[in-house]
Design an enzyme around this catalytic site. Structure first.
Site, PDB file in Angstrom:
ATOM      1  N   ILE A  52      10.528 -31.577 -18.352  1.00 24.22           N
ATOM      2  CA  ILE A  52       9.349 -30.528 -17.689  1.00 24.22           C
ATOM      3  C   ILE A  52      10.291 -29.240 -18.336  1.00 24.22           C
ATOM      4  CG2 ILE A  52       9.298 -29.192 -15.562  1.00 24.22           C
ATOM      5  CD1 ILE A  52       7.306 -32.400 -16.235  1.00 24.22           C
ATOM      6  N   SER A  92      16.241 -35.344 -10.510  1.00 24.66           N
ATOM      7  CA  SER A  92      16.641 -36.797 -12.358  1.00 24.66           C
ATOM      8  C   SER A  92      16.179 -36.160 -14.067  1.00 24.66           C
ATOM      9  CB  SER A  92      15.486 -37.878 -12.132  1.00 24.66           C
ATOM     10  OG  SER A  92      14.725 -37.627 -12.612  1.00 24.66           O
ATOM     11  N   VAL A 109      16.504 -37.163 -17.087  1.00 25.10           N
ATOM     12  CA  VAL A 109      15.156 -37.051 -17.450  1.00 25.10           C
ATOM     13  C   VAL A 109      14.034 -36.212 -17.601  1.00 25.10           C
ATOM     14  CG1 VAL A 109      13.794 -38.894 -19.283  1.00 25.10           C
ATOM     15  CG2 VAL A 109      15.899 -39.665 -18.402  1.00 25.10           C
ATOM     16  N   CYS A 110      14.135 -36.256 -15.576  1.00 22.14           N
ATOM     17  CA  CYS A 110      12.281 -34.876 -15.891  1.00 22.14           C
ATOM     18  C   CYS A 110      13.122 -34.255 -16.068  1.00 22.14           C
ATOM     19  CB  CYS A 110      12.544 -35.582 -14.337  1.00 22.14           C
ATOM     20  SG  CYS A 110      12.185 -37.369 -14.025  1.00 22.14           S
ATOM     21  N   GLY A 111      14.158 -33.461 -15.711  1.00 21.37           N
ATOM     22  CA  GLY A 111      14.252 -31.710 -15.994  1.00 21.37           C
ATOM     23  C   GLY A 111      14.496 -31.955 -16.772  1.00 21.37           C
TER      24      GLY A 111
END
Length: 171
Positions: A62, A55, A57-59
């Site tokens: 992280i 996703s 935002v997750c990318g």
């Protein structure tokens, strides 16, 4: 027609607060390797729960942690990313993003560790975007749940780690 109400999201009161002993877990980091939380006893650990590898935002989140990883390490901390994605998904994501810290698969039984920490999202089968800083003795010293669509950044983590380090130095 039977329309069911969506399941409620996590109640902030269910998220494990500071002062709570961090629940033990043993999750796969690769198809043939597991990581136990207790294996890091003696040093701080940062748990970064996030909904899904690919996703946007997750990318970004992280990726940011990968960029500032040396700051976490300078403060003696081990960073562990945790999502309900499987090990093969994590392997592809790690390779694609050139990550230098473990991603753990809270895959089967799905979300069992997220549930232990009070951050499982029953309605969509993922975890909250939640952060925990655990001290060298295995006690949660800081936790934060970000709105699901907001990258929480690293400032809160770094502040919590610096506070832990200052307390340790003043003993």
């Amino acid at each position: 027609m039977n329309i069911s109400k969506p399941a409620p999201q996590n109640d902030p009161d269910t998220v494990l607060p500071a002062g709570t002993r961090a629940p033990e877990f043993n999750l796969h980091s690769t198809p043939d390797q597991t990581i136990k939380l207790s294996g890091f006893r003696g040093r701080p650990v940062v748990l970064a729960f996030y909904p899904a590898d690919w996703s946007p935002v997750c990318g970004d989140q992280i990726g940011l942690y990968n960029e500032v990883l040396s700051e976490f390490q300078d403060l003696g901390a081990q960073l562990l990313g945790i999502s309900v994605d499987g090990v093969w998904c994590h392997a592809a994501f790690t390779q694609n993003r050139k990550l230098h810290f473990p991603l753990l698969a809270d895959f089967e039984p799905k979300g069992v560790v997220a549930r232990l920490y009070g951050v499982y999202r029953e309605s969509d089968g993922t975890s909250e975007r939640a952060l925990f800083v655990i001290d060298a003795d295995g006690v949660i010293r800081w936790s934060y749940v970000s709105p699901i669509g907001v990258n929480p950044g690293a400032d809160g983590i770094l502040s919590a780690l610096e506070e832990l380090q200052n307390k340790q130095e003043n003993k």
